[in-house]
Design an enzyme around this catalytic site. Sequence first.
Site, PDB file in Angstrom:
ATOM      1  N   GLU A  53      95.643  60.250   0.329  1.00 59.36           N
ATOM      2  CA  GLU A  53      95.135  59.014   0.926  1.00 59.36           C
ATOM      3  C   GLU A  53      93.759  59.255   1.546  1.00 59.36           C
ATOM      4  OE1 GLU A  53      97.636  57.598   4.067  1.00 59.36           O
ATOM      5  OE2 GLU A  53      96.218  56.057   4.705  1.00 59.36           O
ATOM      6  N   ASP A  74      98.979  59.654   5.277  1.00 56.47           N
ATOM      7  CA  ASP A  74      99.043  59.827   6.728  1.00 56.47           C
ATOM      8  C   ASP A  74     100.416  59.457   7.270  1.00 56.47           C
ATOM      9  OD1 ASP A  74      96.441  60.636   6.832  1.00 56.47           O
ATOM     10  OD2 ASP A  74      95.638  58.635   7.281  1.00 56.47           O
ATOM     11  N   ASP A 115     101.375  57.476   9.393  1.00 57.33           N
ATOM     12  CA  ASP A 115     101.332  56.237  10.170  1.00 57.33           C
ATOM     13  C   ASP A 115     101.766  55.068   9.284  1.00 57.33           C
ATOM     14  OD1 ASP A 115      99.240  55.866   8.446  1.00 57.33           O
ATOM     15  OD2 ASP A 115      97.667  56.002   9.964  1.00 57.33           O
ATOM     16  N   ASP A 173     100.079  52.719   7.806  1.00 58.53           N
ATOM     17  CA  ASP A 173      99.299  52.575   6.584  1.00 58.53           C
ATOM     18  C   ASP A 173      99.728  53.591   5.538  1.00 58.53           C
ATOM     19  OD1 ASP A 173      97.747  50.417   6.834  1.00 58.53           O
ATOM     20  OD2 ASP A 173      95.823  51.509   6.928  1.00 58.53           O
TER      21      ASP A 173
END
Length: 653
Positions: free
Chosen positions: A439, A512, A514, A516
Amino acid sequence: MSSEYNASSITVLEGLDAVRMRPGMYIGSTGSRGLHHMLWEILDNAIDEAMGGYADRVTVTVHPDGSVTVTDNGRGMPVDMHPTLKIPGVEVIYTKLHAGGKFGGGSYTYSGGLHGVGASVVNALSEWVKVQVFIDGVEYLIEFESKYSPSKKKVLSGVPKAPLRAVGASQEKGSWVTFKPDAKVFDHLNWNRDTIDRRLRELAYLNKGLTIVFTDERLREGSDYHAEYRYDGGIVDYVSYLNADKTVLHPQPIYIEGTREGIWVRAAIQYTDSYTENIFSYVNNIPTTEGGTHETGLKSAITRAMNDYARRSGILKEKDKALSGEDFREGITVVLLLMMQNIQFEGQTKTKLGNSEARRVVEGVVGDALTAFMEDKKNAELTGAIMDKAVKAARVREAARRASDLAREKNSLEAAPLVGKLSACTGRDPALNELFIVEGDSAGGSAKQGRDRRFQAILPLRGKPLNAEKKRLDAVLANEEFRTVITALGCSIDENFSLENLKYHKVIILSDADQDGAHIRAILLTFFFRYMRELVAAGHIYIGQPPLYQVRTAKGVRYCYDDAELAQVTAKLGRGYTLQRYKGLGEMNPEQLWETTMNPNGRKLVQVTIDDAAEADRLITVLMGDKVENRRQYIAKYADFDRKDNFAAQGVE
Ligand code: 1YM
């Protein structure tokens, strides 16, 4: 089911020692899968009894000590004497390899037996087995155990502790079997509640009207997990369940049933407004994940019957080309169930039906039934809607093809240049090579510098790929991010997919930790599941696990991959450390990224597998589909949704 059982119809082959020597040969593995196969074997016998029409209730109970009880309320296993062996039928079943009416033909017409090895293998690999049989108001009992014999200097497995005996009167009927797998054979005795629960629900759907009860006693006292499944609609209920989160074109699935050449066929079909097709097939209650001849027959039947109808009714004019199979399958959900003898399995994971007669029979039964359905005036509205949808699908497909020459593109994607995107590896052996889909450009940069370029390739994703769940193939192919992934992998997609051309046997998604990152991961998994399902089924997809924290002390650094680990590490250190929380992959320098996430020695990877394609599909629909409210509820229920998704996650490194 008419032929009469007596103990002489049991054919006897050999003893149990062979099983102990090579457990893997009989149950596949001594890990979690093998452990659960033990249960499936006993369960098969109970389900067979129900399929024969003798039982309507089956129970499974997991006990705290790792033993499991399976019961049915059928005829009870035979207790009369085998004429030549001079032992009771039930003892033959549990001590002689390959014993069972199953193998002689006759009584067990449709026996599934994925592994066909039966109760004796379970006995051979158990510490102990207790069998209770209830016939004509009498309870019979026989117990077996495996133990070391000092005189023979080896483990004697599955030996009766005492002869079969009548223990007393009872109002019960049927068979009860309790077994404890041998901890010396299996890696562990951790029964997976989800795995059992899913299989029992599936079996209840496949066996209309059968009640299946599951109890897990391993929780704290008084709080057993309890589930009861019974579906009077059978596979029709199953299809409704699979489509519960989709918008359907008709409330009631189309139901088809027929028998030809001794093969029994059932299908339930329902159209949704989505663009994907979902066919779940089973033979003798065994999921055929890789499809096979029966699915081919089903598809030909749909294409042929519907095209014929389109011609007859004037929807297709004389000059018009026939519609393609894909057009008629857009948005379709099918559950197909066959019962037949002498099944032949093929394919990578032996889940592909090979029998050629199955193709012919399914094509005939389904084709005739669909034709009759469409001719029936009562079904005119639905038939019209299906035709409309197919014509529209064909038009869109045709337009897309004209605009970008889709067909050629699918193939030429492999050759398209990837300059400036993919950092290839130098090694040429796909079996060793790994592709990291990373990413963001900055993390991509770190990964590129940190990797071992001999076998690790890096593909950074710049933007968010689109949600494949809501798009047709042409839109997916038009997406820049997906095109790069398809080109890099080299195995094309959808109908053109070919596993042999896969350039990297490990495809590792690195995003990541998180929201997203989770979203990007879900989008990629959805794409792989919808358009390269075999890639997932064959276990090539992995999720990289970057650490969440770095703990630095005078002595060095430690990485922690979750909060529990962090708590443990910091508790041990007391004071005198500095803590860094990684917000994204981009915060790690190349060396750190290599050390924590990419180095095969020490990194953590989670392998994505499809244990249950039907359940995985339902989940993807909930998580990636249109019904926002259902998704909200689901996520609220399973806060750590991306771990619980139905791609069973298995830690492997
Ligand atoms: C909890 C597990 O094994 N039930 C069971 C097994 C058998 C029968 C009934 C049975 C079958 C037949 C006749 C027949 C089995 N019998 C055999 C064998 N539940 C469980 N319930 N009478 C009873 O097939 O004709 C193997 S399994 F070998 F005897 F045929």
